[in-house]
Every structure is written in C-alpha cells, then in structure tokens.
Scaffold this active site. Sequence first.
Site, PDB file in Angstrom:
ATOM      1  N   SER A 146       0.445  -0.903  -0.040  1.00  0.00           N
ATOM      2  CA  SER A 146       0.150  -0.042   0.011  1.00  0.00           C
ATOM      3  C   SER A 146       0.698   1.302   0.000  1.00  0.00           C
ATOM      4  CB  SER A 146      -0.764  -0.446   1.674  1.00  0.00           C
ATOM      5  OG  SER A 146      -1.700  -1.332   1.294  1.00  0.00           O
ATOM      6  N   SER A 166      -2.861  -3.921  -3.118  1.00  0.00           N
ATOM      7  CA  SER A 166      -2.273  -2.615  -2.869  1.00  0.00           C
ATOM      8  C   SER A 166      -4.173  -1.890  -2.505  1.00  0.00           C
ATOM      9  CB  SER A 166      -1.394  -2.074  -3.758  1.00  0.00           C
ATOM     10  OG  SER A 166      -1.072  -0.799  -3.339  1.00  0.00           O
ATOM     11  N   ASP A 173      -3.766   2.405  -2.619  1.00  0.00           N
ATOM     12  CA  ASP A 173      -3.183   3.498  -2.387  1.00  0.00           C
ATOM     13  C   ASP A 173      -4.014   4.810  -2.165  1.00  0.00           C
ATOM     14  OD1 ASP A 173      -0.906   1.841  -3.436  1.00  0.00           O
ATOM     15  OD2 ASP A 173      -2.238   1.132  -5.701  1.00  0.00           O
TER      16      ASP A 173
END
Length: 358
Positions: free
Chosen positions: A251, A289, A291
Amino acid sequence: MPDPVPDPSPPPPAPRRARELGLVIGDLPTGAHNALTDVPGIRVGHTTLTRPPRVHSGVTAIVPDGVGPAAPLPAGVFAGNGYGKLIGTTQIAELGVLETPVLLTSTLSAFRAADALVGWMLERPEGADARSLNPVVGECNDGLLSDIRSRPVREEHVRAALDTASGGPVAEGCVGAGTGTAALGFKSGIGTSSRRLRLAGRDVTLGVLVQANFGGTLRLLGRTLTPADVGLPASEPGPRTVPEPTPDNGSCMIVAATDAPLDARQLTRLARRAVYALGRVGAAYGHGSGDYALAFGTRPPGAPAAVPDHELDPLFIAVLDAVEEAVLNSLLTATTTTGPYGDTRHPLPAAPLLALLR
C-alpha cells in the site's frame, strides 16, 4: 517475550535525501525543510517500535494546529485502489472535513490507534464538547518485516507520537509507521517533501508525507531500476510460517496539506493527483494494494477567495513532483531491515545509484 518499546536513542545520521544527491524533481522550489511541516500549522511526530527481528513497526502522527470537531479543516480523499483500512474515509467523502489529526500505522494496529486517537481528542479543549468524532487512521501492511499479528502499537505509543509532534525537519526512512515497510523491491519507510509556488496571485505552500509500501519497479529519470541494477543481493526469504506476499501486495498512504484556500472538492482533485504520482516512480497498483491520498487545507471551510478551478494547474504539478520526491526520500533514507521470517530489504544505495545514472 518482552513487548517492544519505543527506541529511546536518537536515530543515526540519515543518508542524504534525493535533492541533496542532485536528484531534483521538477522546477518548483521547496520549503525550508522540504517537508510536510513547511505548511504553517502542521506538526509531525513518530513513535518507533523495534525488537529485531520480530518487530519493526510504529505510528506516525500528522497534527494540524487546533483541529477538532468544532474547528474542522476542509479535506478530500481518493482511493486509487481500495484494498485498505483507511478509517474515517466515508465521513471525509460525505462532509469534506477533517476533525482530528491523521495517524499512520500498521494494518492490524489501525483499530487500536483509532481508539487511542479518540481518547486523546476527548481530553483536549478541541474535543471538550464532542458527542461525535471521526478519527482518521491510515495503514500499510508491514507483515513482511514485522510480526503484524502481535499488534505492537498501543495507546501509549499513539499518545507519544501525538504529544511529541513538532514542526521543523521530519525524520524519514525507518521511523514511525515506516519502520517495517518496503516498496519497489527496496526498504522504504516515511518520506516527505514540499513545494512553494504562486497560486492565483498568492504565495502558497504544499507539503506531502508518504508511508511507502507498494509493489512495482522503480523508475527514476527515465530509467527502470531493480535492486540488482544497483548491486543489491536478490531477496531470498527464510523459513516461513505465513505465505510470502505477492510482489504487487502493499500500500501507499499519502497525506498532503496546503495553505492554499481550497474547498473540499478541490482538495479531492488534489488527492487524486497525489495517487497518480505513484505511477511516476513505477507503482504497480496491484490487486492487493491500498493506494490512498488524503489532502487537507489549513484554512477553515468557507474561507473567502477560493482559487478558481482553472488556476489549479500549478498546484497539481506541485503535488506530482512532491510525491515523487517523497517516495525517493523514503527509499534513500531507510536502513537495511531483516524481518521475523528471514526476509531482508535494503534501502536504495546512493553511490551505486548515482554512478548508474551518470
């Protein structure tokens, strides 16, 4: 087995940052410290928890002066890929305001951190009459280099980060919430940068801070760089009791602040560009992930003379450049770390990097 405690010793001298190595991103000047704290009224604090090789974790606090339920700040949030546990997101998206400091920590410690933040706020004058409170806590999964299941971050660690938050230079690399993170094949951590610019006839400052922990392949000055390209050994995981994360897991939490007079909608646009900036350094934006970017202004909601949308381009350029530089700083200022399963990640080494770029 004893609990990890905050490291009482001062950190060793940090390796030089990107700009000090001659790696200058963009044309805009930085603030005095090239940090989020260059935005007036913003303080940053870290609590770093280590017990090698078992624990490398911590918490980072971003504290705007005076923020509280009765004195919120305009804010916007954007998820490039929402595999994460960013606490407080929905109220920011709905109301466009930030009413607490922002904490960053390890994924499984985020919920304890949120509770500690609520307790801290209720004891302060800013939260004296609060009947509702929206704590904001972002996280990255540091389970590769730390025993994430132990949830080492406790209330006293959160309070220490909040109480010791200060202006001026910001510690980077393996500190606070970046102690156990890794990105782009390297050891990473906390990184920060700032830009000064003219916006609609005003002198304004934009600052960013990243907690970098994402997959992909590093891109720098038009080059694609792997750890092997700069002479680092290939990562060989040791005996494992948990599955090894896939390369695109991870992340990145980005926090951006500015003293430009923007409303929540405009700050959401700014947050979106902050996530886009990760593509410049090679982010994979993988399935696993998270983000995220949170952008907030230091002027209260409804302040007069908001910047017209058609004049926002210089600020968009500033956040793209600042995020790129902050990620590079996180890679350059980290230190080699070996986790509980034998995995080792090395920082981006300055000398081989400069030789390769030459």
